[in-house]
Motif scaffolding. Sequence first.
Motif, PDB file in Angstrom:
ATOM      1  N   ALA A   5      45.524  57.767  -4.934  1.00 12.93           N
ATOM      2  CA  ALA A   5      46.209  56.494  -5.191  1.00 12.93           C
ATOM      3  C   ALA A   5      45.914  55.992  -6.598  1.00 12.93           C
ATOM      4  N   LEU A   6      44.866  56.508  -7.201  1.00 13.50           N
ATOM      5  CA  LEU A   6      44.500  56.096  -8.561  1.00 13.50           C
ATOM      6  C   LEU A   6      45.241  56.904  -9.615  1.00 13.50           C
ATOM      7  N   GLY A   7      46.063  57.837  -9.179  1.00 12.12           N
ATOM      8  CA  GLY A   7      46.844  58.663 -10.093  1.00 12.12           C
ATOM      9  C   GLY A   7      46.583  60.129  -9.823  1.00 12.12           C
ATOM     10  N   ASP A   8      47.651  60.907  -9.756  1.00 15.27           N
ATOM     11  CA  ASP A   8      47.522  62.338  -9.532  1.00 15.27           C
ATOM     12  C   ASP A   8      48.547  63.057 -10.397  1.00 15.27           C
ATOM     13  N   VAL A   9      48.622  64.366 -10.249  1.00 12.78           N
ATOM     14  CA  VAL A   9      49.520  65.173 -11.065  1.00 12.78           C
ATOM     15  C   VAL A   9      50.971  64.740 -10.875  1.00 12.78           C
ATOM     16  N   THR A  10      51.333  64.415  -9.641  1.00 14.36           N
ATOM     17  CA  THR A  10      52.710  64.005  -9.371  1.00 14.36           C
ATOM     18  C   THR A  10      53.051  62.721 -10.118  1.00 14.36           C
ATOM     19  N   SER A  11      52.173  61.728 -10.063  1.00 10.96           N
ATOM     20  CA  SER A  11      52.458  60.466 -10.758  1.00 10.96           C
ATOM     21  C   SER A  11      52.428  60.664 -12.269  1.00 10.96           C
ATOM     22  N   ALA A  12      51.597  61.581 -12.751  1.00 13.74           N
ATOM     23  CA  ALA A  12      51.562  61.874 -14.195  1.00 13.74           C
ATOM     24  C   ALA A  12      52.880  62.468 -14.657  1.00 13.74           C
ATOM     25  N   THR A  40      60.596  55.431 -20.300  1.00 10.12           N
ATOM     26  CA  THR A  40      59.853  56.068 -19.217  1.00 10.12           C
ATOM     27  C   THR A  40      59.039  57.197 -19.825  1.00 10.12           C
ATOM     28  N   LEU A  41      57.729  57.128 -19.617  1.00  9.22           N
ATOM     29  CA  LEU A  41      56.804  58.055 -20.265  1.00  9.22           C
ATOM     30  C   LEU A  41      55.939  58.780 -19.241  1.00  9.22           C
ATOM     31  N   ALA A  42      55.836  60.087 -19.397  1.00  8.92           N
ATOM     32  CA  ALA A  42      54.910  60.874 -18.594  1.00  8.92           C
ATOM     33  C   ALA A  42      53.501  60.633 -19.136  1.00  8.92           C
ATOM     34  N   SER A  43      52.534  60.785 -18.289  1.00 10.90           N
ATOM     35  CA  SER A  43      51.135  60.596 -18.676  1.00 10.90           C
ATOM     36  C   SER A  43      50.655  61.740 -19.575  1.00 10.90           C
ATOM     37  N   SER A  44      49.617  61.467 -20.341  1.00 12.91           N
ATOM     38  CA  SER A  44      48.998  62.533 -21.133  1.00 12.91           C
ATOM     39  C   SER A  44      48.397  63.598 -20.222  1.00 12.91           C
ATOM     40  N   ASP A  45      48.244  63.294 -18.929  1.00 12.22           N
ATOM     41  CA  ASP A  45      47.754  64.270 -17.952  1.00 12.22           C
ATOM     42  C   ASP A  45      48.868  65.145 -17.389  1.00 12.22           C
ATOM     43  N   SER A  46      50.108  64.869 -17.751  1.00 13.52           N
ATOM     44  CA  SER A  46      51.227  65.632 -17.205  1.00 13.52           C
ATOM     45  C   SER A  46      51.266  67.031 -17.813  1.00 13.52           C
ATOM     46  N   GLU A  47      51.844  67.943 -17.077  1.00 10.98           N
ATOM     47  CA  GLU A  47      51.965  69.319 -17.559  1.00 10.98           C
ATOM     48  C   GLU A  47      52.843  69.393 -18.800  1.00 10.98           C
ATOM     49  N   ARG A  48      53.894  68.598 -18.867  1.00 12.35           N
ATOM     50  CA  ARG A  48      54.808  68.633 -20.008  1.00 12.35           C
ATOM     51  C   ARG A  48      54.092  68.259 -21.302  1.00 12.35           C
ATOM     52  N   VAL A  49      53.159  67.318 -21.244  1.00 11.72           N
ATOM     53  CA  VAL A  49      52.401  66.921 -22.428  1.00 11.72           C
ATOM     54  C   VAL A  49      51.270  67.915 -22.686  1.00 11.72           C
ATOM     55  N   ARG A  50      50.593  68.322 -21.641  1.00 13.31           N
ATOM     56  CA  ARG A  50      49.476  69.267 -21.804  1.00 13.31           C
ATOM     57  C   ARG A  50      49.957  70.600 -22.376  1.00 13.31           C
ATOM     58  N   ARG A  51      51.166  71.015 -22.012  1.00 11.66           N
ATOM     59  CA  ARG A  51      51.728  72.267 -22.542  1.00 11.66           C
ATOM     60  C   ARG A  51      51.849  72.194 -24.066  1.00 11.66           C
ATOM     61  N   VAL A  52      52.364  71.087 -24.576  1.00 18.37           N
ATOM     62  CA  VAL A  52      52.523  70.905 -26.023  1.00 18.37           C
ATOM     63  C   VAL A  52      51.148  70.829 -26.700  1.00 18.37           C
ATOM     64  N   THR A  53      50.227  70.121 -26.076  1.00 20.28           N
ATOM     65  CA  THR A  53      48.882  69.979 -26.629  1.00 20.28           C
ATOM     66  C   THR A  53      48.156  71.323 -26.656  1.00 20.28           C
ATOM     67  N   ARG A  54      48.276  72.083 -25.580  1.00 23.42           N
ATOM     68  CA  ARG A  54      47.624  73.409 -25.546  1.00 23.42           C
ATOM     69  C   ARG A  54      48.218  74.348 -26.595  1.00 23.42           C
ATOM     70  N   ARG A  55      49.533  74.288 -26.788  1.00 23.08           N
ATOM     71  CA  ARG A  55      50.177  75.132 -27.805  1.00 23.08           C
ATOM     72  C   ARG A  55      49.608  74.829 -29.196  1.00 23.08           C
ATOM     73  N   ALA A  56      49.437  73.549 -29.504  1.00 26.52           N
ATOM     74  CA  ALA A  56      48.878  73.158 -30.810  1.00 26.52           C
ATOM     75  C   ALA A  56      47.429  73.619 -30.928  1.00 26.52           C
ATOM     76  N   THR A  57      46.665  73.480 -29.860  1.00 25.83           N
ATOM     77  CA  THR A  57      45.265  73.920 -29.882  1.00 25.83           C
ATOM     78  C   THR A  57      45.185  75.428 -30.048  1.00 25.83           C
ATOM     79  N   ASN A  58      46.031  76.162 -29.330  1.00 24.37           N
ATOM     80  CA  ASN A  58      46.046  77.619 -29.464  1.00 24.37           C
ATOM     81  C   ASN A  58      46.405  78.053 -30.887  1.00 24.37           C
ATOM     82  N   ARG A  59      47.333  77.334 -31.498  1.00 26.49           N
ATOM     83  CA  ARG A  59      47.714  77.643 -32.877  1.00 26.49           C
ATOM     84  C   ARG A  59      46.515  77.444 -33.819  1.00 26.49           C
ATOM     85  N   ARG A  60      45.785  76.360 -33.619  1.00 24.30           N
ATOM     86  CA  ARG A  60      44.602  76.113 -34.457  1.00 24.30           C
ATOM     87  C   ARG A  60      43.520  77.155 -34.211  1.00 24.30           C
TER      88      ARG A  60
END
Length: 139
Positions: A5-12, A40-60
Amino acid sequence: MDLSALGDVTSAEQGAVMTVCHPGTGAELRTAEDKPITITLASSDSERVRRVTRRATNRRLQQARGGRATVTAEALEAEGLNALIAATIAWDGIALSDGPLPLSDENARHVYTELPWLREQAQTFIDDRGNYSKSSQAA
């Protein structure tokens, strides 16, 4: 207590609606039809945001392995903008001098670049996990 109830992957992933506020007064902004301007914004915990963040980290990391690890402020800013664009699910009432803008990656990039105060507002909203708890979404 149900911790989900405090937030999960679905709500993110589903995101939450942010009402755009005036950068000086904090008053909620409205369209000419008196509808709230929202994003309407997805959370930074969402897969859509984490995918972009991981791609940038992998590039670095790849650059570091090649001995050319150069992180610049511009690169970090661009990575943050890409993550914010990925987080943007929908918007209503977003308009510039040319009129209303439909949501697209290109338009989101333009709006967040031209309106740094809106970019900051959206990023602050995304980073607040409380915006994605089930109790805050029911309100």
